[in-house]
Design a protein around this motif. Structure first.
Motif, PDB file in Angstrom:
ATOM      1  N   PHE A   1      13.632   7.040 -10.393  1.00 10.00           N
ATOM      2  CA  PHE A   1      12.966   7.520  -9.182  1.00 10.00           C
ATOM      3  C   PHE A   1      11.484   7.738  -9.440  1.00 10.00           C
ATOM      4  O   PHE A   1      11.071   8.071 -10.553  1.00 10.00           O
ATOM      5  CB  PHE A   1      13.599   8.840  -8.717  1.00 10.00           C
ATOM      6  CG  PHE A   1      14.963   8.652  -8.116  1.00 10.00           C
ATOM      7  CD1 PHE A   1      15.097   8.188  -6.813  1.00 10.00           C
ATOM      8  CD2 PHE A   1      16.103   8.913  -8.843  1.00 10.00           C
ATOM      9  CE1 PHE A   1      16.351   7.994  -6.260  1.00 10.00           C
ATOM     10  CE2 PHE A   1      17.368   8.725  -8.300  1.00 10.00           C
ATOM     11  CZ  PHE A   1      17.483   8.262  -6.997  1.00 10.00           C
ATOM     12  N   GLN A   2      10.724   7.578  -8.347  1.00  9.93           N
ATOM     13  CA  GLN A   2       9.290   7.871  -8.406  1.00  9.93           C
ATOM     14  C   GLN A   2       9.175   9.348  -8.825  1.00  9.93           C
ATOM     15  O   GLN A   2       9.771  10.215  -8.202  1.00  9.93           O
ATOM     16  CB  GLN A   2       8.675   7.658  -7.019  1.00  9.93           C
ATOM     17  CG  GLN A   2       7.191   7.607  -6.998  1.00  9.93           C
ATOM     18  CD  GLN A   2       6.655   7.048  -5.659  1.00  9.93           C
ATOM     19  OE1 GLN A   2       7.405   6.800  -4.730  1.00  9.93           O
ATOM     20  NE2 GLN A   2       5.360   6.875  -5.590  1.00  9.93           N
ATOM     21  N   GLY A   3       8.453   9.620  -9.888  1.00 14.94           N
ATOM     22  CA  GLY A   3       8.351  11.011 -10.328  1.00 14.94           C
ATOM     23  C   GLY A   3       9.435  11.407 -11.324  1.00 14.94           C
ATOM     24  O   GLY A   3       9.413  12.507 -11.856  1.00 14.94           O
TER      25      GLY A   3
ATOM     26  N   ARG B   1       0.829  -1.208   0.000  1.00 13.37           N
ATOM     27  CA  ARG B   1       0.000   0.000   0.000  1.00 13.37           C
ATOM     28  C   ARG B   1       0.860   1.254   0.000  1.00 13.37           C
ATOM     29  O   ARG B   1       2.024   1.228   0.392  1.00 13.37           O
ATOM     30  CB  ARG B   1      -0.897   0.011   1.236  1.00 13.37           C
ATOM     31  CG  ARG B   1      -2.056  -0.954   1.112  1.00 13.37           C
ATOM     32  CD  ARG B   1      -2.720  -1.179   2.430  1.00 13.37           C
ATOM     33  NE  ARG B   1      -3.150   0.062   3.060  1.00 13.37           N
ATOM     34  CZ  ARG B   1      -3.782   0.107   4.224  1.00 13.37           C
ATOM     35  NH1 ARG B   1      -4.039  -1.004   4.888  1.00 13.37           N
ATOM     36  NH2 ARG B   1      -4.154   1.260   4.730  1.00 13.37           N
ATOM     37  N   SER B   2       0.236   2.354  -0.384  1.00  9.96           N
ATOM     38  CA  SER B   2       0.916   3.636  -0.328  1.00  9.96           C
ATOM     39  C   SER B   2       1.361   3.912   1.108  1.00  9.96           C
ATOM     40  O   SER B   2       0.574   3.736   2.044  1.00  9.96           O
ATOM     41  CB  SER B   2      -0.054   4.717  -0.805  1.00  9.96           C
ATOM     42  OG  SER B   2       0.630   5.900  -0.972  1.00  9.96           O
ATOM     43  N   GLY B   3       2.600   4.294   1.283  1.00 11.14           N
ATOM     44  CA  GLY B   3       3.115   4.603   2.615  1.00 11.14           C
ATOM     45  C   GLY B   3       3.636   3.390   3.368  1.00 11.14           C
ATOM     46  O   GLY B   3       4.059   3.496   4.518  1.00 11.14           O
ATOM     47  N   SER B   4       3.632   2.217   2.724  1.00 11.39           N
ATOM     48  CA  SER B   4       4.069   1.010   3.438  1.00 11.39           C
ATOM     49  C   SER B   4       5.593   0.916   3.539  1.00 11.39           C
ATOM     50  O   SER B   4       6.112   0.053   4.255  1.00 11.39           O
ATOM     51  CB  SER B   4       3.509  -0.248   2.754  1.00 11.39           C
ATOM     52  OG  SER B   4       3.930  -0.314   1.413  1.00 11.39           O
ATOM     53  N   GLY B   5       6.309   1.768   2.813  1.00 17.28           N
ATOM     54  CA  GLY B   5       7.772   1.789   2.956  1.00 17.28           C
ATOM     55  C   GLY B   5       8.538   1.243   1.759  1.00 17.28           C
ATOM     56  O   GLY B   5       9.728   0.975   1.848  1.00 17.28           O
ATOM     57  N   LYS B   6       7.865   1.140   0.611  1.00 21.06           N
ATOM     58  CA  LYS B   6       8.519   0.570  -0.579  1.00 21.06           C
ATOM     59  C   LYS B   6       9.707   1.423  -1.047  1.00 21.06           C
ATOM     60  O   LYS B   6      10.795   0.911  -1.292  1.00 21.06           O
ATOM     61  CB  LYS B   6       7.500   0.420  -1.721  1.00 21.06           C
ATOM     62  CG  LYS B   6       6.297  -0.430  -1.362  1.00 21.06           C
ATOM     63  CD  LYS B   6       5.326  -0.559  -2.523  1.00 21.06           C
ATOM     64  CE  LYS B   6       4.696   0.745  -2.985  1.00 21.06           C
ATOM     65  NZ  LYS B   6       3.853   1.431  -1.964  1.00 21.06           N
ATOM     66  N   SER B   7       9.447   2.731  -1.162  1.00 16.34           N
ATOM     67  CA  SER B   7      10.533   3.606  -1.639  1.00 16.34           C
ATOM     68  C   SER B   7      11.660   3.677  -0.610  1.00 16.34           C
ATOM     69  O   SER B   7      12.840   3.711  -0.973  1.00 16.34           O
ATOM     70  CB  SER B   7       9.999   5.020  -1.923  1.00 16.34           C
ATOM     71  OG  SER B   7       9.042   4.989  -2.955  1.00 16.34           O
ATOM     72  N   VAL B   8      11.284   3.674   0.661  1.00 18.47           N
ATOM     73  CA  VAL B   8      12.302   3.687   1.720  1.00 18.47           C
ATOM     74  C   VAL B   8      13.169   2.430   1.612  1.00 18.47           C
ATOM     75  O   VAL B   8      14.407   2.503   1.658  1.00 18.47           O
ATOM     76  CB  VAL B   8      11.640   3.794   3.116  1.00 18.47           C
ATOM     77  CG1 VAL B   8      12.626   3.487   4.232  1.00 18.47           C
ATOM     78  CG2 VAL B   8      11.037   5.186   3.309  1.00 18.47           C
TER      79      VAL B   8
HETATM   80  N1  LIG Z   1      13.055  11.096   4.481  1.00 18.08           N
HETATM   81  C1  LIG Z   1      11.966  10.856   5.201  1.00 18.08           C
HETATM   82  N2  LIG Z   1      11.753  11.481   6.364  1.00 18.08           N
HETATM   83  C2  LIG Z   1      10.663  11.227   7.118  1.00 18.08           C
HETATM   84  N3  LIG Z   1       9.703  10.332   6.788  1.00 18.08           N
HETATM   85  C3  LIG Z   1       9.868   9.680   5.613  1.00 18.08           C
HETATM   86  C4  LIG Z   1      10.997   9.901   4.779  1.00 18.08           C
HETATM   87  N4  LIG Z   1      10.887   9.094   3.697  1.00 18.08           N
HETATM   88  C5  LIG Z   1       9.738   8.412   3.868  1.00 18.08           C
HETATM   89  N5  LIG Z   1       9.128   8.755   5.007  1.00 18.08           N
HETATM   90  C6  LIG Z   1       7.885   8.186   5.521  1.00 18.08           C
HETATM   91  O1  LIG Z   1       8.030   6.779   5.485  1.00 18.08           O
HETATM   92  C7  LIG Z   1       6.784   6.165   5.130  1.00 18.08           C
HETATM   93  C8  LIG Z   1       6.988   5.257   3.942  1.00 18.08           C
HETATM   94  O2  LIG Z   1       7.306   6.065   2.841  1.00 18.08           O
HETATM   95  P1  LIG Z   1       7.576   5.483   1.387  1.00 18.08           P
HETATM   96  O3  LIG Z   1       7.914   6.644   0.522  1.00 18.08           O
HETATM   97  O4  LIG Z   1       8.576   4.396   1.458  1.00 18.08           O
HETATM   98  O5  LIG Z   1       6.167   4.867   1.027  1.00 18.08           O
HETATM   99  P2  LIG Z   1       5.764   4.053  -0.291  1.00 18.08           P
HETATM  100  O6  LIG Z   1       5.392   2.674   0.125  1.00 18.08           O
HETATM  101  O7  LIG Z   1       6.834   4.194  -1.294  1.00 18.08           O
HETATM  102  O8  LIG Z   1       4.453   4.823  -0.723  1.00 18.08           O
HETATM  103  P3  LIG Z   1       3.909   5.234  -2.182  1.00 18.08           P
HETATM  104  O9  LIG Z   1       3.303   3.980  -2.761  1.00 18.08           O
HETATM  105  O10 LIG Z   1       2.887   6.282  -1.918  1.00 18.08           O
HETATM  106  O11 LIG Z   1       5.061   5.736  -2.993  1.00 18.08           O
HETATM  107  C9  LIG Z   1       5.802   7.300   4.867  1.00 18.08           C
HETATM  108  O12 LIG Z   1       5.008   7.476   6.036  1.00 18.08           O
HETATM  109  C10 LIG Z   1       6.693   8.510   4.633  1.00 18.08           C
HETATM  110  O13 LIG Z   1       6.067   9.689   5.033  1.00 18.08           O
END
Ligand SMILES: Nc1ncnc2c1ncn2[C@@H]1O[C@H](COP(=O)(O)OP(=O)(O)OP(=O)(O)O)[C@@H](O)[C@H]1O
Ligand SMILES: [Mg+2]
Length: 258
Positions: free
Chosen positions: A84-86, A35-42
């Motif tokens: 990168f995303q975007g 899901r969005s915000g689950s931490g994939k990009s992190v």
């Molecule tokens: N540099 C940062 N500093 C603080 N919080 C962060 C940072 N990077 C990500 N987050 C938080 O970590 C969580 C996961 O973010 P991430 O970008 O990994 O989500 P995602 O799964 O890639 O979502 P999406 O599908 O919307 O791209 C989010 O709550 C985001 O706000």
């Protein structure tokens, strides 16, 4: 091979990853969904050392990204192309300037060699004619492909794609999926594809990792998804309008059993 071992990552009070382990095998195409915000990009940023875990390790071809000195990390990063995303294109540079950027910064190529390589990358993403255009003059799908051309410019061993098809129409998405498959096959790269798009997962992935509640809850092949009993994955898949029929059709078309 990329080996992620027991990494945890928080931002202040926000725990994003907890004790996550996964390996990306040489030559495979691994999709990371969730899901969005689950931490994939992190998670993806840890693969390339753009984020450091609070604990745990990330090994690239056996070298520990978390403890390596800056020069070594820089060299390891040169094995990666990141979409990168975007897109993250430089608006102030032309398409040519964007794709040439890593070559100018990281390689010792002459301007003539750079020019030839940029054109080769543009041809690969089927955008031969747009070298002198600015990103603002391109459509969303074209910008993704320019970002992809920049990601492959250094002939990476690994390509990380963060949402390569989001916001694109189905036909343009298919073009991107075809490119991911083409690059994996022709350039023998190892691919990590982060996506919400289950159609894209079916088109490109060998294996799928599902991120939920700070952890990878499920890892398996595309064919195994519909047999999976994880309720979070099942509801994610259902919400993605992915059906068993589509999985069966795709699998039978490709000759595998489901
Ligand atoms: N540099 C940062 N500093 C603080 N919080 C962060 C940072 N990077 C990500 N987050 C938080 O970590 C969580 C996961 O973010 P991430 O970008 O990994 O989500 P995602 O799964 O890639 O979502 P999406 O599908 O919307 O791209 C989010 O709550 C985001 O706000
Ligand atoms: Mg993301």
């Amino acid at each position: 091979m990329i080996e992620v071992e027991n990494i945890s990552k928080s931002f202040g009070a926000l725990d994003v990853l907890e004790d996550v382990s996964i390996e990306v095998r040489d030559g495979e195409k691994l999709a990371i969904i969730g899901r969005s915000g689950s931490g994939k990009s992190v998670l993806m940023k840890h693969f390339v050392g753009l984020l450091q875990p609070d604990s745990g390790h990330v090994y690239v071809d056996g070298e520990d990204l978390c403890c390596a000195p800056y020069e070594q990390v820089r060299h390891l990063r040169m094995r990666f192309g990141v979409l990168f995303q975007g897109g993250a294109l430089f608006d102030s540079k032309t398409t040519f300037g964007n794709i040439a950027f890593p070559l100018r910064y990281f390689s010792s190529m002459t301007e003539d060699e750079i020019e030839a390589r940029v054109q080769e990358c543009l041809d690969l993403v089927r955008l031969s004619e747009v070298g002198d255009k600015n990103p603002s003059e391109l459509s969303g799908g074209m910008r993704k492909r320019v970002a992809l051309a920049r990601a492959i410019a250094m002939e990476p061993q690994y390509i990380l794609y963060d949402e390569p098809t989001s916001g694109l129409d189905p036909e343009t998405s298919n073009t991107i999926n075809d490119l991911i498959n083409h690059l994996a096959k022709e350039l023998n790269v190892t691919s990590v594809v982060i996506t919400h798009d289950m159609h894209s997962v079916l088109e490109v992935a060998d294996r799928v990792a599902f991120l939920h509640g700070n952890d990878l809850e499920w890892v398996g092949t595309v064919e195994e998804i519909h047999e999976c009993t994880n309720p979070h994955l099942n509801s994610f898949v259902k919400a993605s309008e992915y059906t068993i029929d589509e999985a069966s059709a795709t699998a039978s078309l490709s000759g595998s059993s489901v």
